[in-house]
Design an enzyme around this catalytic site. Structure first.
Site, PDB file in Angstrom:
ATOM      1  N   ASP A  46       0.843  -1.200   0.000  1.00 49.04           N
ATOM      2  CA  ASP A  46       0.000   0.000   0.000  1.00 49.04           C
ATOM      3  C   ASP A  46       0.879   1.251   0.000  1.00 49.04           C
ATOM      4  OD1 ASP A  46      -2.788   1.198   0.422  1.00 49.04           O
ATOM      5  OD2 ASP A  46      -1.571   2.196   1.947  1.00 49.04           O
ATOM      6  N   TYR A  51       3.341   9.758   0.968  1.00 44.66           N
ATOM      7  CA  TYR A  51       4.308   9.186   1.918  1.00 44.66           C
ATOM      8  C   TYR A  51       5.751   9.523   1.552  1.00 44.66           C
ATOM      9  CZ  TYR A  51       0.099   6.440   2.915  1.00 44.66           C
ATOM     10  OH  TYR A  51      -1.187   6.050   3.186  1.00 44.66           O
ATOM     11  N   LYS A  80      -2.070   6.332  -4.279  1.00 45.63           N
ATOM     12  CA  LYS A  80      -3.197   7.254  -4.026  1.00 45.63           C
ATOM     13  C   LYS A  80      -2.884   8.650  -4.545  1.00 45.63           C
ATOM     14  CE  LYS A  80      -3.622   4.734   0.321  1.00 45.63           C
ATOM     15  NZ  LYS A  80      -2.282   4.583   0.876  1.00 45.63           N
ATOM     16  N   HIS A 113      -7.069   9.844  -2.418  1.00 44.99           N
ATOM     17  CA  HIS A 113      -6.626   9.693  -1.014  1.00 44.99           C
ATOM     18  C   HIS A 113      -7.629  10.292  -0.028  1.00 44.99           C
ATOM     19  CE1 HIS A 113      -2.607   9.238   1.330  1.00 44.99           C
ATOM     20  NE2 HIS A 113      -3.622   9.070   2.149  1.00 44.99           N
TER      21      HIS A 113
HETATM   22  C1  LIG Z   1       2.623  15.304  11.609  1.00 44.31           C
HETATM   23  C2  LIG Z   1       3.476  16.247  10.768  1.00 44.31           C
HETATM   24  C3  LIG Z   1       4.624  15.447  10.137  1.00 44.31           C
HETATM   25  C4  LIG Z   1       3.995  17.343  11.723  1.00 44.31           C
HETATM   26  O1  LIG Z   1       4.621  18.347  10.994  1.00 44.31           O
HETATM   27  P1  LIG Z   1       5.121  19.713  11.669  1.00 44.31           P
HETATM   28  O2  LIG Z   1       5.951  19.399  12.864  1.00 44.31           O
HETATM   29  O3  LIG Z   1       5.725  20.543  10.587  1.00 44.31           O
HETATM   30  O4  LIG Z   1       3.846  20.444  12.223  1.00 44.31           O
HETATM   31  P2  LIG Z   1       2.477  20.780  11.535  1.00 44.31           P
HETATM   32  O5  LIG Z   1       2.302  20.056  10.250  1.00 44.31           O
HETATM   33  O6  LIG Z   1       2.340  22.265  11.538  1.00 44.31           O
HETATM   34  O7  LIG Z   1       1.433  20.179  12.567  1.00 44.31           O
HETATM   35  C5  LIG Z   1       0.803  21.055  13.492  1.00 44.31           C
HETATM   36  C6  LIG Z   1       0.195  20.286  14.615  1.00 44.31           C
HETATM   37  O8  LIG Z   1      -0.813  19.360  14.153  1.00 44.31           O
HETATM   38  C7  LIG Z   1      -0.473  18.040  14.539  1.00 44.31           C
HETATM   39  N1  LIG Z   1      -0.937  17.109  13.521  1.00 44.31           N
HETATM   40  C8  LIG Z   1      -0.431  17.007  12.292  1.00 44.31           C
HETATM   41  N2  LIG Z   1      -1.076  16.070  11.621  1.00 44.31           N
HETATM   42  C9  LIG Z   1      -2.021  15.610  12.473  1.00 44.31           C
HETATM   43  C10 LIG Z   1      -3.014  14.638  12.354  1.00 44.31           C
HETATM   44  N3  LIG Z   1      -3.159  13.947  11.236  1.00 44.31           N
HETATM   45  N4  LIG Z   1      -3.840  14.417  13.408  1.00 44.31           N
HETATM   46  C11 LIG Z   1      -3.692  15.110  14.551  1.00 44.31           C
HETATM   47  N5  LIG Z   1      -2.764  16.058  14.728  1.00 44.31           N
HETATM   48  C12 LIG Z   1      -1.937  16.268  13.687  1.00 44.31           C
HETATM   49  C13 LIG Z   1       1.015  18.101  14.673  1.00 44.31           C
HETATM   50  O9  LIG Z   1       1.482  17.058  15.488  1.00 44.31           O
HETATM   51  C14 LIG Z   1       1.159  19.460  15.346  1.00 44.31           C
HETATM   52  O10 LIG Z   1       0.692  19.418  16.697  1.00 44.31           O
HETATM   53  P3  LIG Z   1       1.247  20.410  17.828  1.00 44.31           P
HETATM   54  O11 LIG Z   1       1.054  21.801  17.316  1.00 44.31           O
HETATM   55  O12 LIG Z   1       2.668  20.062  18.014  1.00 44.31           O
HETATM   56  O13 LIG Z   1       0.389  20.099  19.026  1.00 44.31           O
HETATM   57  C15 LIG Z   1       2.621  16.902   9.678  1.00 44.31           C
HETATM   58  O14 LIG Z   1       3.370  17.737   8.866  1.00 44.31           O
HETATM   59  C16 LIG Z   1       1.978  15.973   8.738  1.00 44.31           C
HETATM   60  O15 LIG Z   1       2.567  15.467   7.820  1.00 44.31           O
HETATM   61  N6  LIG Z   1       0.717  15.787   9.001  1.00 44.31           N
HETATM   62  C17 LIG Z   1      -0.085  14.945   8.190  1.00 44.31           C
HETATM   63  C18 LIG Z   1       0.223  13.542   8.498  1.00 44.31           C
HETATM   64  C19 LIG Z   1      -0.880  12.721   8.068  1.00 44.31           C
HETATM   65  O16 LIG Z   1      -1.896  12.692   8.714  1.00 44.31           O
HETATM   66  N7  LIG Z   1      -0.708  12.042   6.957  1.00 44.31           N
HETATM   67  C20 LIG Z   1      -1.645  11.191   6.440  1.00 44.31           C
HETATM   68  C21 LIG Z   1      -1.488   9.904   7.190  1.00 44.31           C
HETATM   69  S1  LIG Z   1      -0.940   8.651   6.258  1.00 44.31           S
HETATM   70  N8  LIG Z   1      -2.169   8.488   5.280  1.00 44.31           N
HETATM   71  O17 LIG Z   1      -2.312   7.969   4.358  1.00 44.31           O
HETATM   72  N1  LIG Z   2      -5.665   6.122   3.207  1.00 56.70           N
HETATM   73  C1  LIG Z   2      -5.246   6.809   4.246  1.00 56.70           C
HETATM   74  O1  LIG Z   2      -5.644   7.958   4.467  1.00 56.70           O
HETATM   75  C2  LIG Z   2      -4.278   6.190   5.177  1.00 56.70           C
HETATM   76  C3  LIG Z   2      -3.642   5.035   4.843  1.00 56.70           C
HETATM   77  N2  LIG Z   2      -2.738   4.466   5.711  1.00 56.70           N
HETATM   78  C4  LIG Z   2      -2.084   3.212   5.276  1.00 56.70           C
HETATM   79  O2  LIG Z   2      -2.293   2.236   6.293  1.00 56.70           O
HETATM   80  C5  LIG Z   2      -1.049   1.755   6.738  1.00 56.70           C
HETATM   81  C6  LIG Z   2      -1.120   1.306   8.182  1.00 56.70           C
HETATM   82  O3  LIG Z   2      -1.474   2.356   9.037  1.00 56.70           O
HETATM   83  P1  LIG Z   2      -0.441   3.095  10.017  1.00 56.70           P
HETATM   84  O4  LIG Z   2      -1.068   4.384  10.364  1.00 56.70           O
HETATM   85  O5  LIG Z   2       0.893   3.076   9.431  1.00 56.70           O
HETATM   86  O6  LIG Z   2      -0.460   2.265  11.350  1.00 56.70           O
HETATM   87  P2  LIG Z   2      -0.589   0.749  11.845  1.00 56.70           P
HETATM   88  O7  LIG Z   2      -1.856   0.676  12.598  1.00 56.70           O
HETATM   89  O8  LIG Z   2      -0.324  -0.195  10.750  1.00 56.70           O
HETATM   90  O9  LIG Z   2       0.593   0.699  12.902  1.00 56.70           O
HETATM   91  C7  LIG Z   2       1.919   0.755  12.480  1.00 56.70           C
HETATM   92  C8  LIG Z   2       2.792   0.870  13.708  1.00 56.70           C
HETATM   93  O10 LIG Z   2       2.644  -0.293  14.520  1.00 56.70           O
HETATM   94  C9  LIG Z   2       3.904  -0.908  14.716  1.00 56.70           C
HETATM   95  N3  LIG Z   2       3.690  -2.356  14.553  1.00 56.70           N
HETATM   96  C10 LIG Z   2       3.525  -3.037  13.395  1.00 56.70           C
HETATM   97  N4  LIG Z   2       3.327  -4.334  13.629  1.00 56.70           N
HETATM   98  C11 LIG Z   2       3.359  -4.488  14.968  1.00 56.70           C
HETATM   99  C12 LIG Z   2       3.219  -5.603  15.815  1.00 56.70           C
HETATM  100  N5  LIG Z   2       3.008  -6.816  15.331  1.00 56.70           N
HETATM  101  N6  LIG Z   2       3.322  -5.401  17.157  1.00 56.70           N
HETATM  102  C13 LIG Z   2       3.549  -4.160  17.663  1.00 56.70           C
HETATM  103  N7  LIG Z   2       3.693  -3.053  16.894  1.00 56.70           N
HETATM  104  C14 LIG Z   2       3.587  -3.212  15.560  1.00 56.70           C
HETATM  105  C15 LIG Z   2       4.823  -0.367  13.650  1.00 56.70           C
HETATM  106  O11 LIG Z   2       6.147  -0.269  14.138  1.00 56.70           O
HETATM  107  P3  LIG Z   2       7.380  -1.040  13.420  1.00 56.70           P
HETATM  108  O12 LIG Z   2       7.483  -0.491  12.032  1.00 56.70           O
HETATM  109  O13 LIG Z   2       8.548  -0.675  14.273  1.00 56.70           O
HETATM  110  O14 LIG Z   2       7.033  -2.488  13.465  1.00 56.70           O
HETATM  111  C16 LIG Z   2       4.251   1.016  13.406  1.00 56.70           C
HETATM  112  O15 LIG Z   2       4.775   1.914  14.329  1.00 56.70           O
HETATM  113  C17 LIG Z   2      -0.118   2.935   6.478  1.00 56.70           C
HETATM  114  O16 LIG Z   2       1.226   2.597   6.598  1.00 56.70           O
HETATM  115  C18 LIG Z   2      -0.581   3.358   5.123  1.00 56.70           C
HETATM  116  O17 LIG Z   2      -0.065   2.502   4.135  1.00 56.70           O
HETATM  117  C19 LIG Z   2      -2.518   5.007   6.947  1.00 56.70           C
HETATM  118  C20 LIG Z   2      -3.110   6.174   7.314  1.00 56.70           C
HETATM  119  C21 LIG Z   2      -4.023   6.875   6.452  1.00 56.70           C
END
Ligand SMILES: CC(C)(COP(=O)(O)OP(=O)(O)OC[C@H]1O[C@@H](n2cnc3c(N)ncnc32)[C@H](O)[C@@H]1OP(=O)(O)O)[C@@H](O)C(=O)NCCC(=O)NCCSN=O
Ligand SMILES: NC(=O)C1=CN([C@@H]2O[C@H](COP(=O)(O)OP(=O)(O)OC[C@H]3O[C@@H](n4cnc5c(N)ncnc54)[C@H](OP(=O)(O)O)[C@@H]3O)[C@@H](O)[C@H]2O)C=CC1
Length: 320
Positions: A46, A51, A80, A113
């Site tokens: 995935d 990412y 995505k 996404h």
């Molecule tokens: C989480 C980051 C990598 C943090 O980046 P950075 O340190 O530059 O800060 P900001 O982006 O300004 O973040 C401000 C603030 O918000 C918190 N935060 C960020 N994302 C989330 C979230 N999804 N849920 C809850 N809170 C979030 C972050 O920790 C900061 O908190 P404080 O001000 O310190 O209290 C960020 O840049 C980032 O990449 N966010 C998105 C990550 C994400 O959700 N990606 C998708 C997930 S994977 N999906 O497929």
């Molecule tokens: N469509 C969307 O918006 C999103 C999609 N995703 C997708 O879903 C995937 C999974 O979600 P994600 O948020 O990464 O989190 P997960 O719920 O998959 O948790 C991952 C974490 O758990 C730890 N871990 C993995 N296996 C074990 C285990 N057997 N026992 C204890 N700890 C474990 C990993 O550490 P370690 O690597 O050290 O094992 C990592 O820190 C993502 O990587 C991404 O591909 C995620 C968020 C949003």
């Protein structure tokens, strides 16, 4: 090594029930993780442009194919479309960036996404903000994006198309206004966010559900000690101990028994291996019910920077 069971998508293609998550799988570590996963029997990876590691994922995929560890046709690769590519004229660009980085000729699955768009600034600005610190939105209708994905599918560049983080209303609009139904909706699901309504809705429409953050994403950057820690849940620990499995295996098995696909992320070889060892045990109805009753509607990923967006999917009584 036995093949991981698959589910048949509406397009006729088979999707392995377990895939490797890759968010936060950084650079070389992420590359090694994919190679390790393939050696352990994973065939589903995935990925996402967001990412920022698709170059490394592509290198790993190219290597395992070149070394004859697996054939391209055996793999199921998802990516995505990130939110900054929501303008219809940018959708193909965003897609081609992923396809090229992954070094592939086609993707098995390509998802929107999130239904919410952001303004495109440049490729490095993943979540664009104005000078006031507010996120810059783009209000392109996701239906328009979907129609471009339909074109890419017709051209043979994508086998199945789907959505992620879409709610029922948004899926219904695609079903009503477009020709191809989504093959998959990828959403956050785990025992603290069981999502019964949305899973039932998708199943009734023939849409396969993928559970992201299935382990509760314990290393998300914004984790706080006050938040519930799924992997340390006492009820899950009791079931795991009794079955001589890990808590992670119990959670993943629970999700598979609910007919959702799971994509746990790991870069640890031991955990990559154990996260796919899910097919030599079953959970009783009592255990399934007990796990389902842990629901707290707690989201680890609430997309806070998108609150206020026209298409923010998680607002109560959603309407457009
Ligand atoms: C989480 C980051 C990598 C943090 O980046 P950075 O340190 O530059 O800060 P900001 O982006 O300004 O973040 C401000 C603030 O918000 C918190 N935060 C960020 N994302 C989330 C979230 N999804 N849920 C809850 N809170 C979030 C972050 O920790 C900061 O908190 P404080 O001000 O310190 O209290 C960020 O840049 C980032 O990449 N966010 C998105 C990550 C994400 O959700 N990606 C998708 C997930 S994977 N999906 O497929
Ligand atoms: N469509 C969307 O918006 C999103 C999609 N995703 C997708 O879903 C995937 C999974 O979600 P994600 O948020 O990464 O989190 P997960 O719920 O998959 O948790 C991952 C974490 O758990 C730890 N871990 C993995 N296996 C074990 C285990 N057997 N026992 C204890 N700890 C474990 C990993 O550490 P370690 O690597 O050290 O094992 C990592 O820190 C993502 O990587 C991404 O591909 C995620 C968020 C949003």
């Amino acid at each position: 090594m036995e093949n991981v069971p698959t589910v048949r998508l509406q397009t006729g293609y088979a999707m392995p029930l377990v895939g490797l998550g890759t968010w936060q799988s950084l650079k070389e570590e992420g590359q090694t993780a994919v190679e390790c996963a393939i050696a352990c029997g994973y065939r589903h990876i995935d990925c996402a442009w967001m990412y920022q590691n698709e170059d490394e994922m592509g290198k790993a995929i190219t290597k395992v194919i070149k070394e004859n560890k697996v054939q391209r046709e055996e793999l199921f690769i998802t990516s995505k479309l990130w939110s900054i590519f929501h303008k219809p004229e940018l959708v193909r660009t965003g897609f081609m960036k992923s396809l090229n980085k992954l070094n592939l000729k086609y993707l098995d699955l390509y998802l929107i996404h999130t239904p919410c768009g952001n303004k495109y600034v440049d490729d490095e600005t993943i979540i664009p903000q104005g000078s006031d610190g507010k996120t810059l939105f783009d209000d392109t209708d996701y239906v328009k994006i979907w129609k471009v994905l339909e074109d890419l599918q017709k051209e043979g560049l994508i086998r199945s198309i789907g959505v992620s983080n879409f709610n029922k209303h948004q899926i219904n609009r695609i079903l009503k206004e477009c020709s191809v139904p989504p093959a998959v909706n990828q959403i956050e699901i785990n025992p603290y966010l069981v999502q019964k309504d949305l899973v039932d809705f998708c199943n009734n429409k023939g849409i396969v559900v993928t559970a992201f953050s299935p382990l509760g994403s314990p290393t998300r950057p914004w984790v706080s000690p006050e938040e519930p820690a799924l992997l340390k849940d006492p009820s899950l620990e009791e079931i795991a101990k009794r079955l001589e499995k890990s808590v992670a295996q119990v959670i993943l098995r629970y999700l598979i028994e609910r007919k959702t696909v799971v994509i746990p992320k790991s870069t640890s070889p031991d955990r990559i291996k154990s996260n796919i060892e899910l097919f030599d045990f079953e959970l009783t109805k009592k255990d399934m019910d007990a796990i389902g009753s842990l629901n707290q509607d707690f989201r680890v990923l609430a997309w806070p920077w998108l609150v206020g967006h026209k298409y923010y999917p998680f607002k109560e009584n959603y309407s457009e």
